[in-house]
Scaffold this motif. Structure first.
Motif, short mmCIF file in Angstrom:
data_model
loop_
_atom_site.label_atom_id
_atom_site.label_comp_id
_atom_site.label_asym_id
_atom_site.label_seq_id
_atom_site.Cartn_x
_atom_site.Cartn_y
_atom_site.Cartn_z
N SER A 83 74.34 55.36 18.26
CA SER A 83 75.11 55.05 17.06
C SER A 83 76.35 54.25 17.45
N PRO A 84 77.01 53.64 16.46
CA PRO A 84 78.28 52.97 16.76
C PRO A 84 79.33 53.95 17.29
N GLU A 85 79.24 55.20 16.82
CA GLU A 85 80.19 56.22 17.28
C GLU A 85 80.00 56.52 18.77
N ALA A 86 78.74 56.54 19.21
CA ALA A 86 78.47 56.77 20.63
C ALA A 86 79.01 55.63 21.48
N LEU A 87 78.86 54.41 20.99
CA LEU A 87 79.43 53.25 21.68
C LEU A 87 80.95 53.36 21.70
N ALA A 88 81.55 53.73 20.59
CA ALA A 88 83.01 53.87 20.52
C ALA A 88 83.51 54.91 21.50
N ARG A 89 82.83 56.04 21.59
CA ARG A 89 83.23 57.09 22.55
C ARG A 89 83.20 56.56 23.98
N ALA A 90 82.15 55.83 24.32
CA ALA A 90 82.03 55.27 25.66
C ALA A 90 83.14 54.25 25.92
N PHE A 91 83.43 53.42 24.94
CA PHE A 91 84.48 52.41 25.08
C PHE A 91 85.85 53.07 25.24
N ILE A 92 86.13 54.05 24.43
CA ILE A 92 87.43 54.72 24.49
C ILE A 92 87.61 55.39 25.85
#
Length: 111
Positions: A83-92
């Motif tokens: 999900s976009p949220e999983a990508l965001a968590r990885a980026f953060i």
């Protein structure tokens, strides 16, 4: 296992990162058991297969963010995030910012 085989494992992961490569697929590709490949992969790269794949997925997303105008959802899906949220968590975790913030910062520094 030869150095060339270990290099081919890494190259295979790099070449297939957008197809969600599994340890089992990689081991089948080189003709060794998943356990043996996992052990040799870690010995060769210094990180586990899972850690290496996570880094490559993040690099994939980073490259798409700076080279395209694709939506974050599309970037996440192309790089095999759930999900976009999983990508965001990885980026953060790595970059201390969201994918959107990363893209904006890149554009500002480029101009």
């Amino acid at each position: 296992m030869s150095i060339q085989t270990m290099e081919s494992m890494v190259k295979w992961v790099d070449d297939n990162v957008m197809q969600n490569p599994s340890l089992e697929n990689m081991s089948s590709y080189v003709g060794y058991s998943p356990y043996y490949c996992s052990s040799k992969f870690r010995e060769f790269t210094g990180v586990t297969y899972k850690q290496y794949l996570a880094k490559r997925k993040l690099l994939c997303a980073e490259q798409l963010l700076i080279s395209t105008e694709d939506k974050i959802l599309d970037v996440a899906l192309r790089c095999n995030y759930s999900s976009p949220e999983a990508l965001a968590r990885a980026f953060i975790k790595v970059y201390k910012c969201t994918p959107t913030q990363y893209r904006e910062r890149y554009k500002q520094n480029k101009c």
